[in-house]
Scaffold this motif. Sequence first.
Motif, mmCIF file in Angstrom:
data_model
loop_
_atom_site.group_PDB
_atom_site.id
_atom_site.type_symbol
_atom_site.label_atom_id
_atom_site.label_comp_id
_atom_site.label_asym_id
_atom_site.label_seq_id
_atom_site.Cartn_x
_atom_site.Cartn_y
_atom_site.Cartn_z
ATOM 1 N N PRO A 23 -2.963 -13.409 -0.669
ATOM 2 C CA PRO A 23 -4.298 -12.964 -0.285
ATOM 3 C C PRO A 23 -4.275 -12.440 1.162
ATOM 4 O O PRO A 23 -3.554 -12.981 1.994
ATOM 5 N N PRO A 24 -5.056 -11.407 1.438
ATOM 6 C CA PRO A 24 -4.957 -10.744 2.745
ATOM 7 C C PRO A 24 -5.281 -11.666 3.920
ATOM 8 O O PRO A 24 -4.735 -11.483 5.003
ATOM 9 N N GLU A 25 -6.129 -12.679 3.716
ATOM 10 C CA GLU A 25 -6.460 -13.598 4.812
ATOM 11 C C GLU A 25 -5.207 -14.325 5.297
ATOM 12 O O GLU A 25 -5.125 -14.743 6.445
ATOM 13 N N ILE A 26 -4.253 -14.524 4.387
ATOM 14 C CA ILE A 26 -3.049 -15.270 4.750
ATOM 15 C C ILE A 26 -1.919 -14.333 5.167
ATOM 16 O O ILE A 26 -1.287 -14.527 6.193
ATOM 17 N N THR A 27 -1.653 -13.294 4.372
ATOM 18 C CA THR A 27 -0.474 -12.485 4.701
ATOM 19 C C THR A 27 -0.774 -11.444 5.777
ATOM 20 O O THR A 27 0.104 -11.083 6.539
ATOM 21 N N ASN A 28 -2.019 -10.938 5.803
ATOM 22 C CA ASN A 28 -2.380 -9.962 6.828
ATOM 23 C C ASN A 28 -1.357 -8.828 6.884
ATOM 24 O O ASN A 28 -0.939 -8.383 7.947
ATOM 25 N N PHE A 29 -0.919 -8.382 5.704
ATOM 26 C CA PHE A 29 0.210 -7.461 5.578
ATOM 27 C C PHE A 29 -0.244 -6.009 5.600
ATOM 28 O O PHE A 29 0.241 -5.195 6.383
ATOM 29 N N ASP A 30 -1.198 -5.698 4.749
ATOM 30 C CA ASP A 30 -1.611 -4.306 4.563
ATOM 31 C C ASP A 30 -2.832 -4.364 3.644
ATOM 32 O O ASP A 30 -3.269 -5.441 3.270
ATOM 33 N N ASP A 31 -3.364 -3.213 3.261
ATOM 34 C CA ASP A 31 -4.482 -3.206 2.307
ATOM 35 C C ASP A 31 -4.071 -3.983 1.048
ATOM 36 O O ASP A 31 -2.990 -3.769 0.512
ATOM 37 N N ALA A 32 -4.932 -4.903 0.589
ATOM 38 C CA ALA A 32 -4.553 -5.781 -0.516
ATOM 39 C C ALA A 32 -4.483 -5.040 -1.847
ATOM 40 O O ALA A 32 -3.752 -5.444 -2.752
ATOM 41 N N GLU A 33 -5.253 -3.987 -2.026
ATOM 42 C CA GLU A 33 -5.258 -3.282 -3.315
ATOM 43 C C GLU A 33 -4.392 -2.028 -3.287
ATOM 44 O O GLU A 33 -3.902 -1.586 -4.318
ATOM 45 N N ASN A 34 -4.228 -1.436 -2.110
ATOM 46 C CA ASN A 34 -3.415 -0.219 -2.027
ATOM 47 C C ASN A 34 -2.553 -0.215 -0.757
ATOM 48 O O ASN A 34 -2.783 0.557 0.167
ATOM 49 N N PRO A 35 -1.548 -1.097 -0.734
ATOM 50 C CA PRO A 35 -0.677 -1.122 0.443
ATOM 51 C C PRO A 35 0.138 0.171 0.534
ATOM 52 O O PRO A 35 0.397 0.813 -0.498
ATOM 53 N N THR A 36 0.536 0.553 1.745
ATOM 54 C CA THR A 36 1.272 1.814 1.908
ATOM 55 C C THR A 36 2.516 1.711 2.790
ATOM 56 O O THR A 36 3.175 2.719 3.024
ATOM 57 N N LEU A 37 2.845 0.524 3.297
ATOM 58 C CA LEU A 37 3.988 0.441 4.225
ATOM 59 C C LEU A 37 5.282 0.966 3.590
ATOM 60 O O LEU A 37 6.031 1.718 4.210
ATOM 61 N N MET A 38 5.528 0.572 2.344
ATOM 62 C CA MET A 38 6.765 1.018 1.686
ATOM 63 C C MET A 38 6.699 2.515 1.400
ATOM 64 O O MET A 38 7.699 3.230 1.543
ATOM 65 N N ASP A 39 5.523 2.990 1.003
ATOM 66 C CA ASP A 39 5.343 4.433 0.773
ATOM 67 C C ASP A 39 5.695 5.212 2.035
ATOM 68 O O ASP A 39 6.371 6.247 1.978
ATOM 69 N N GLN A 40 5.216 4.709 3.188
ATOM 70 C CA GLN A 40 5.489 5.399 4.453
ATOM 71 C C GLN A 40 6.988 5.478 4.725
ATOM 72 O O GLN A 40 7.508 6.512 5.141
ATOM 73 N N LEU A 41 7.692 4.358 4.464
ATOM 74 C CA LEU A 41 9.148 4.345 4.694
ATOM 75 C C LEU A 41 9.856 5.331 3.779
ATOM 76 O O LEU A 41 10.776 6.035 4.193
ATOM 77 N N MET A 42 9.429 5.367 2.511
ATOM 78 C CA MET A 42 10.080 6.265 1.555
ATOM 79 C C MET A 42 9.829 7.723 1.935
ATOM 80 O O MET A 42 10.712 8.574 1.811
#
Lengths: 288, 188
Positions: free
Chosen positions: A153-172
């Motif tokens: 859940p985003p409150e815990i991981t604070n990773f990226d958008d919970a429904e449409n993350p893009t970090l990996m897309d950006q790297l690719m």
Amino acid sequence: MSYLFFPGCSLDGTAKDFHRSTLAVAAKLGLELPELKDWICCGSTAAHGTDPLLADALPAKSLSAAGGNTVAVACSACYSRLKTANHHIAGDAALRARVAQVVGVDYDGGTPVLHLLEILCRDIGRARIAQTITRPLAGLRVACYYGCLLARPPEITNFDDAENPTLMDQLMETAGATAIGWPHKTECCGASFSITEASIVLELTNEILSMAKAAGADCIATACPLCQLNLDMRQRDVERRFGRRYNLPVFYFTQLLGLAMGCSSSELSLASLVVEPQGLLESKGIGR
Amino acid sequence: MIAATIEIGGVGGALASEVKARSGASPMSCLQCLKCSSGCPVASRADLKPHELVRMVQMDQREVVLASRFIWECTSCQTCITRCPQQVNIAAMNDALRVMSRAAGKVAPETTVPVFNDVFLSIVRNRGRVYELGLMASYKLRTGRLLEDADKAPMMFSKGKLPLLGPRVRGRDQRREMFRRAAEGGNK
Ligand code: SF4
Ligand code: SF4
């Protein structure tokens, strides 16, 4: 920048290709990843489904030994367990005291934990990574698959958008590939039910593979040993059960990034993949 | 942003209270909007879908809830808690229900998840880390599912995915103590 690496159990076994390709990519970037000394298993679903206190204590044991350094994680299941324990312990003084009793060390939940994707995209940055790309993955259409535990859940991981993350897309995209848009980026693959109730995994991975295919992907990129194993090793079983043909190679994102950085297939352990990627890579002119 | 949740206090039976005390999840806040079941990857095969399970907890149906297969089929994917407008943490609730189901001897007979969990944790206790070969072998012996996926092991060996020797981290006695203190609730 330096981090202490928490590889997690899978990276010494079924996901040794994730381990090797992570270190190969890190070397190209001058990123040092010394291992966190004497790290132990995060406990995974077995711990939180059996004893919630133990599920917080196991990560606390490893994280309390980090001496204030940032811990870098590759496996998204470990990432989730380490961050969840931090969240619980930092937010609840009574729990912190109980965990201290169990572990024998008073840990405050404050060791920063980052996933490799966060380190690459945010700490190192796309501009720096772009300088290391010598063999762009031009024409390769990649479905970036994040699975459950990076973004939720985003409150815990604070990773990226919970429904449409893009970090990996950006790297690719930085690696020269095309990150396709598709709706199953964060659907569940069934995780460890691969062993206890494989029918769950077959149904769920069929949904993911068929959506990736329909969206025009050539291959899938993953950031989790369980996701990779379920989509790759079980792909033939899925094809048999549902009468479909996917033939979609399932890479770790570090393998694709490493290819774009000019690493050899042995440095990236491409031979460990069950769905053979060589034909696809050669057809795109990025063979070896 | 998530809208503020509606506080519903002062209601709920013994089961809802126990779930809340064990997991922090608040089943009494559920409005039965069905968002959880719409996104749950295993709802379509469940004997009780997530929103139904929550309703059963509200209605204090301890027998039904603890014996349900669904609490063992939940993949802990966190979709429900991420989307629930009332922040009902069904994933955490299911963890608590699993512990309660085992303690009450009500585990659904179809599931082997508790055996898997025990085998997994005993490897962690003894070695500090899990290795897949040991995990699979012990699980198969304990459940008698010897032939399932028999084709997988040779393929995994040939792909270098199954090291024969598992790792060992020092401090086994200390870990055993940790496991024992955790089982006692961290009070000793
Ligand atoms: S999403 Fe939340 S409020 Fe809606 S039915 Fe599920 S638990 Fe209840
Ligand atoms: S955590 Fe469990 S109940 Fe919630 S959506 Fe995922 S599988 Fe369903």
